[in-house]
Design a protein around this motif. Structure first.
Motif, PDB file in Angstrom:
ATOM      1  N   CYS A   5     -10.898  28.254  -2.182  1.00  0.00           N
ATOM      2  CA  CYS A   5     -12.357  27.431  -2.792  1.00  0.00           C
ATOM      3  C   CYS A   5     -11.778  26.453  -3.209  1.00  0.00           C
ATOM      4  CB  CYS A   5     -13.036  28.964  -2.924  1.00  0.00           C
ATOM      5  SG  CYS A   5     -15.222  27.433  -3.269  1.00  0.00           S
ATOM      6  N   LYS A   6     -11.328  25.533  -2.904  1.00  0.00           N
ATOM      7  CA  LYS A   6     -10.718  24.610  -3.611  1.00  0.00           C
ATOM      8  C   LYS A   6     -12.097  23.508  -4.132  1.00  0.00           C
ATOM      9  CE  LYS A   6      -8.236  21.434  -5.743  1.00  0.00           C
ATOM     10  NZ  LYS A   6      -7.557  21.908  -6.693  1.00  0.00           N
ATOM     11  N   ALA A   7     -12.549  23.271  -5.321  1.00  0.00           N
ATOM     12  CA  ALA A   7     -13.782  22.479  -5.701  1.00  0.00           C
ATOM     13  C   ALA A   7     -12.892  21.060  -6.016  1.00  0.00           C
ATOM     14  CB  ALA A   7     -14.138  22.891  -6.428  1.00  0.00           C
ATOM     15  N   SER A   8     -14.405  19.685  -5.425  1.00  0.00           N
ATOM     16  CA  SER A   8     -14.128  18.142  -5.752  1.00  0.00           C
ATOM     17  C   SER A   8     -14.560  17.842  -6.162  1.00  0.00           C
ATOM     18  CB  SER A   8     -13.150  17.365  -4.970  1.00  0.00           C
ATOM     19  OG  SER A   8     -13.178  17.951  -3.769  1.00  0.00           O
ATOM     20  N   GLY A   9     -14.454  16.717  -6.947  1.00  0.00           N
ATOM     21  CA  GLY A   9     -15.885  16.311  -7.429  1.00  0.00           C
ATOM     22  C   GLY A   9     -16.949  16.351  -8.729  1.00  0.00           C
ATOM     23  N   ALA A  10     -16.394  17.845  -9.212  1.00  0.00           N
ATOM     24  CA  ALA A  10     -16.841  18.504 -10.528  1.00  0.00           C
ATOM     25  C   ALA A  10     -16.252  19.776 -10.717  1.00  0.00           C
ATOM     26  CB  ALA A  10     -18.501  18.924  -9.795  1.00  0.00           C
ATOM     27  N   ALA A  11     -16.077  19.974 -11.776  1.00  0.00           N
ATOM     28  CA  ALA A  11     -16.124  21.125 -12.044  1.00  0.00           C
ATOM     29  C   ALA A  11     -16.745  22.595 -12.266  1.00  0.00           C
ATOM     30  CB  ALA A  11     -15.451  21.606 -13.762  1.00  0.00           C
ATOM     31  N   ILE A  12     -15.626  23.461 -11.027  1.00  0.00           N
ATOM     32  CA  ILE A  12     -16.252  24.632 -10.252  1.00  0.00           C
ATOM     33  C   ILE A  12     -17.061  25.673 -11.206  1.00  0.00           C
ATOM     34  CG2 ILE A  12     -14.408  25.730 -10.069  1.00  0.00           C
ATOM     35  CD1 ILE A  12     -14.883  26.433  -6.810  1.00  0.00           C
ATOM     36  N   LYS A  13     -16.301  25.646 -13.149  1.00  0.00           N
ATOM     37  CA  LYS A  13     -16.261  26.659 -14.096  1.00  0.00           C
ATOM     38  C   LYS A  13     -18.251  26.321 -13.881  1.00  0.00           C
ATOM     39  CE  LYS A  13     -14.022  23.843 -18.077  1.00  0.00           C
ATOM     40  NZ  LYS A  13     -13.904  23.625 -18.067  1.00  0.00           N
TER      41      LYS A  13
END
Length: 112
Positions: free
Chosen positions: A22-30
């Motif tokens: 699950c690759k996130a973009s635009g913000a930190a997934i943590k």
């Protein structure tokens, strides 16, 4: 633009393993808890695994001991390692992050 995208699904044989991303973009997934859901044909979407901000993990009874959720903050990605797969694990798997953002899902089919 904040979004998440799943990858890694496909056709696997019973007993085998595969890993979803699950690759996130635009913000930190943590910064938020991340969830993996799945939806089998004709069934409701169900929660499979959760990883909290602190890294604590929880699992549904159906996958406990076989699936592992993890997070790589450097890659801004959450993974779902799926071992000892069963035909009943066949479903579209979705990532949910950032308090409500859904990916489009990735199909996992477990069949011989």
């Amino acid at each position: 633009q904040t979004q998440v995208e799943e990858s890694g699904g496909g056709l696997v044989q019973p007993g085998e393993s595969t890993r979803l991303s699950c690759k996130a973009s635009g913000a930190a997934i943590k910064l938020f808890a991340t969830y993996w859901y799945r939806q089998a044909p004709g069934k409701a979407r169900e929660l499979v695994a959760t990883i909290s901000v602190s890294g604590e993990t929880t699992y549904s009874e159906a996958v406990k001991g076989r699936f592992t959720i993890s997070r790589d903050n450097g890659k801004n990605t959450v993974y779902l390692q799926m071992n000892s797969l069963k035909p009943e694990d066949t479903a579209v798997y979705f990532c949910n992050a950032f308090e409500g953002f859904w990916g489009r899902g990735t199909q996992v089919t477990v069949s011989s």
